[in-house]
Each structure stands twice: as C-alpha cells, then as structure tokens.
Motif scaffolding. Structure first.
Motif, PDB file in Angstrom:
ATOM      1  N   GLN A  81       2.602  -7.291  12.473  1.00 16.41           N
ATOM      2  CA  GLN A  81       1.432  -6.506  12.098  1.00 16.41           C
ATOM      3  C   GLN A  81       1.777  -5.024  12.045  1.00 16.41           C
ATOM      4  OE1 GLN A  81      -2.137  -7.316  14.287  1.00 16.41           O
ATOM      5  NE2 GLN A  81      -3.341  -5.921  13.061  1.00 16.41           N
ATOM      6  N   ASN A  82       2.514  -4.546  13.034  1.00 15.46           N
ATOM      7  CA  ASN A  82       2.902  -3.127  13.041  1.00 15.46           C
ATOM      8  C   ASN A  82       3.767  -2.793  11.839  1.00 15.46           C
ATOM      9  OD1 ASN A  82       1.481  -2.488  15.350  1.00 15.46           O
ATOM     10  ND2 ASN A  82       3.205  -2.876  16.711  1.00 15.46           N
ATOM     11  N   SER A  83       4.721  -3.639  11.510  1.00 17.25           N
ATOM     12  CA  SER A  83       5.578  -3.403  10.354  1.00 17.25           C
ATOM     13  C   SER A  83       4.760  -3.391   9.067  1.00 17.25           C
ATOM     14  CB  SER A  83       6.672  -4.466  10.270  1.00 17.25           C
ATOM     15  OG  SER A  83       7.469  -4.260   9.127  1.00 17.25           O
ATOM     16  N   CYS A  84       3.845  -4.336   8.924  1.00 21.34           N
ATOM     17  CA  CYS A  84       3.005  -4.387   7.724  1.00 21.34           C
ATOM     18  C   CYS A  84       2.163  -3.120   7.583  1.00 21.34           C
ATOM     19  CB  CYS A  84       2.093  -5.613   7.750  1.00 21.34           C
ATOM     20  SG  CYS A  84       2.952  -7.154   7.400  1.00 21.34           S
ATOM     21  N   ARG A  85       1.586  -2.683   8.691  1.00 20.63           N
ATOM     22  CA  ARG A  85       0.719  -1.498   8.659  1.00 20.63           C
ATOM     23  C   ARG A  85       1.526  -0.209   8.469  1.00 20.63           C
ATOM     24  NH1 ARG A  85      -3.203  -4.670   8.335  1.00 20.63           N
ATOM     25  NH2 ARG A  85      -4.402  -5.477  10.058  1.00 20.63           N
ATOM     26  N   ILE A  86       2.584  -0.043   9.279  1.00 17.59           N
ATOM     27  CA  ILE A  86       3.335   1.218   9.282  1.00 17.59           C
ATOM     28  C   ILE A  86       4.287   1.319   8.092  1.00 17.59           C
ATOM     29  CG2 ILE A  86       5.033   2.593  10.572  1.00 17.59           C
ATOM     30  CD1 ILE A  86       3.677   1.339  13.149  1.00 17.59           C
ATOM     31  N   ASP A  87       5.080   0.270   7.860  1.00 14.66           N
ATOM     32  CA  ASP A  87       6.097   0.327   6.806  1.00 14.66           C
ATOM     33  C   ASP A  87       5.534   0.113   5.406  1.00 14.66           C
ATOM     34  OD1 ASP A  87       7.884   0.628   8.916  1.00 14.66           O
ATOM     35  OD2 ASP A  87       8.475  -1.478   8.913  1.00 14.66           O
ATOM     36  N   PHE A  88       4.448  -0.667   5.303  1.00 13.83           N
ATOM     37  CA  PHE A  88       3.938  -1.026   3.984  1.00 13.83           C
ATOM     38  C   PHE A  88       2.481  -0.621   3.753  1.00 13.83           C
ATOM     39  CE2 PHE A  88       7.321  -4.074   5.018  1.00 13.83           C
ATOM     40  CZ  PHE A  88       8.178  -3.839   3.950  1.00 13.83           C
ATOM     41  N   GLY A  89       1.810  -0.070   4.754  1.00 15.94           N
ATOM     42  CA  GLY A  89       0.433   0.397   4.590  1.00 15.94           C
ATOM     43  C   GLY A  89      -0.592  -0.701   4.383  1.00 15.94           C
ATOM     44  N   VAL A  90      -0.302  -1.900   4.883  1.00 16.43           N
ATOM     45  CA  VAL A  90      -1.182  -3.047   4.659  1.00 16.43           C
ATOM     46  C   VAL A  90      -2.478  -2.916   5.460  1.00 16.43           C
ATOM     47  CG1 VAL A  90      -1.414  -5.537   5.081  1.00 16.43           C
ATOM     48  CG2 VAL A  90       0.693  -4.622   4.079  1.00 16.43           C
ATOM     49  N   THR A  91      -3.604  -3.077   4.763  1.00 21.72           N
ATOM     50  CA  THR A  91      -4.910  -3.138   5.433  1.00 21.72           C
ATOM     51  C   THR A  91      -5.640  -4.445   5.123  1.00 21.72           C
ATOM     52  OG1 THR A  91      -6.058  -1.995   3.628  1.00 21.72           O
ATOM     53  CG2 THR A  91      -5.169  -0.605   5.414  1.00 21.72           C
ATOM     54  N   PHE A  92      -5.105  -5.260   4.196  1.00 20.43           N
ATOM     55  CA  PHE A  92      -5.760  -6.543   3.920  1.00 20.43           C
ATOM     56  C   PHE A  92      -5.550  -7.494   5.098  1.00 20.43           C
ATOM     57  CE2 PHE A  92      -1.674  -6.717   1.577  1.00 20.43           C
ATOM     58  CZ  PHE A  92      -1.091  -7.851   2.124  1.00 20.43           C
ATOM     59  N   GLN A  93      -6.302  -8.588   5.112  1.00 19.26           N
ATOM     60  CA  GLN A  93      -6.326  -9.519   6.246  1.00 19.26           C
ATOM     61  C   GLN A  93      -4.988 -10.221   6.431  1.00 19.26           C
ATOM     62  OE1 GLN A  93      -9.069 -10.325   8.544  1.00 19.26           O
ATOM     63  NE2 GLN A  93      -7.182 -11.024   9.504  1.00 19.26           N
ATOM     64  N   LEU A  94      -4.438 -10.087   7.637  1.00 16.39           N
ATOM     65  CA  LEU A  94      -3.214 -10.803   8.007  1.00 16.39           C
ATOM     66  C   LEU A  94      -3.535 -11.835   9.076  1.00 16.39           C
ATOM     67  CD1 LEU A  94      -0.729  -7.812   8.364  1.00 16.39           C
ATOM     68  CD2 LEU A  94      -0.757  -9.509   6.525  1.00 16.39           C
ATOM     69  N   PHE A  95      -2.847 -12.947   9.004  1.00 13.21           N
ATOM     70  CA  PHE A  95      -3.016 -14.012   9.979  1.00 13.21           C
ATOM     71  C   PHE A  95      -1.750 -14.156  10.807  1.00 13.21           C
ATOM     72  CE2 PHE A  95      -6.129 -14.767   6.753  1.00 13.21           C
ATOM     73  CZ  PHE A  95      -7.233 -15.209   7.460  1.00 13.21           C
TER      74      PHE A  95
END
Length: 159
Positions: free
Chosen positions: A78-92
């Motif tokens: 989750q941290n990598s998705c948010r920090i490295d890629f700026g992801v805000t869509f729903q992750l499971f």
C-alpha cells in the motif's frame, strides 16, 4: 454466482462486497509494484481521477504469483502504491489469482472471460471490465495500457 455476490478484504482490513459497486463500470486489475508493467498504475490512477465521480471504479488486487514481483506485506504494498505511484483507487489485500488458492472473485472472473490461452491469468496487470449491471464484458492482456480502453469505458459509463 454473479460479480455482486463476491467480496474481498481491503487494505484496511474491511470486507467490501462487490455489490457496493452496483451501477458503476468496474475495472479489476491484478497488480505488482515491482513489475515492469507497474507504470500502468499511473494510467489507472489517471482514469480513476478523470472518471471516478462519473461512474468508473478501479479495483487493484496485488498478487505475488508472477516472478516474485509483489513480495512485500500489505502495508509495504500500500505504501509503495501510494508513495511511488500516487495510487488513490481501491486496493485490496494481496491474493492469489491462479491455482487452488485463487481468490473466489478471480475464479469467477476467469470463468466469465477466458484468456487466449485458457483460463489462467498469465501475468500482472491483467484487466477485467465489468459493466454497470455486474456483467463481465472483457478481459484485457497485461500489456494493454489502461488509457487505450478509455473509449470503451466511456461508452459503458454512458450506457
């Protein structure tokens, strides 16, 4: 069974029923932050930002079944998705998409939209498109860039 009959555990531990997404166009993607296709996160996020309030939902399912490209914990992912890629869509939470331990949602999706070489998911970033009624419309190959299906998404959102 129907798409809306399934549920999955979000990164925060909450169980989310797919019925939450009734009336929305849904794009389900198995993801991996260390994959060569990970730049697709940016296109997925762009679609989410552009159409998230217009009826499009993107659901990311991290998976470590392909070349150990998602070996981290759910928090690390989750941290990598948010920090490295700026992801805000729903992750499971991380799941398996193939084999005996495949998540039930993925067992369903693979049955509804088979791939060119059979049912198994071949690699990270395989995408499944679901219409507003919960019907699985199409499976896209891992190499299909999210922005190339934008017109199809718009058509389904307007239907």
């Amino acid at each position: 069974m129907h798409f809306y009959d399934y549920s999955a555990i979000a990164m925060n531990g909450e169980e989310i029923s797919m019925s939450k997404y009734k009336g929305e166009v849904v794009l389900v993607v198995n993801t991996a932050t260390k994959c060569g296709l990970a730049p697709q996160f940016e296109e997925l996020e762009a679609l989410h930002n552009k159409y998230g309030d217009k009826g499009l939902t993107i659901l990311g399912f991290p998976c470590n079944q392909f070349a150990n490209q998602e070996s981290g914990t759910n928090d690390q992912i989750q941290n990598s998705c948010r920090i490295d890629f700026g992801v805000t869509f729903q992750l499971f939470e991380k799941i398996d998409v193939n084999g005996d331990g495949a998540h039930p949602l993925y067992q369903f999706l693979k049955k509804e939209a088979t791939g060119t070489l059979g049912n198994n998911i071949k690699w990270n970033f395989t995408k499944f498109l679901i219409d507003k009624n919960g019907t699985v419309i199409k499976r896209y190959a891992p190499t299909t860039k999210p922005m190339t299906i934008e017109k199809e998404l718009i058509k389904l959102m307007e239907a």
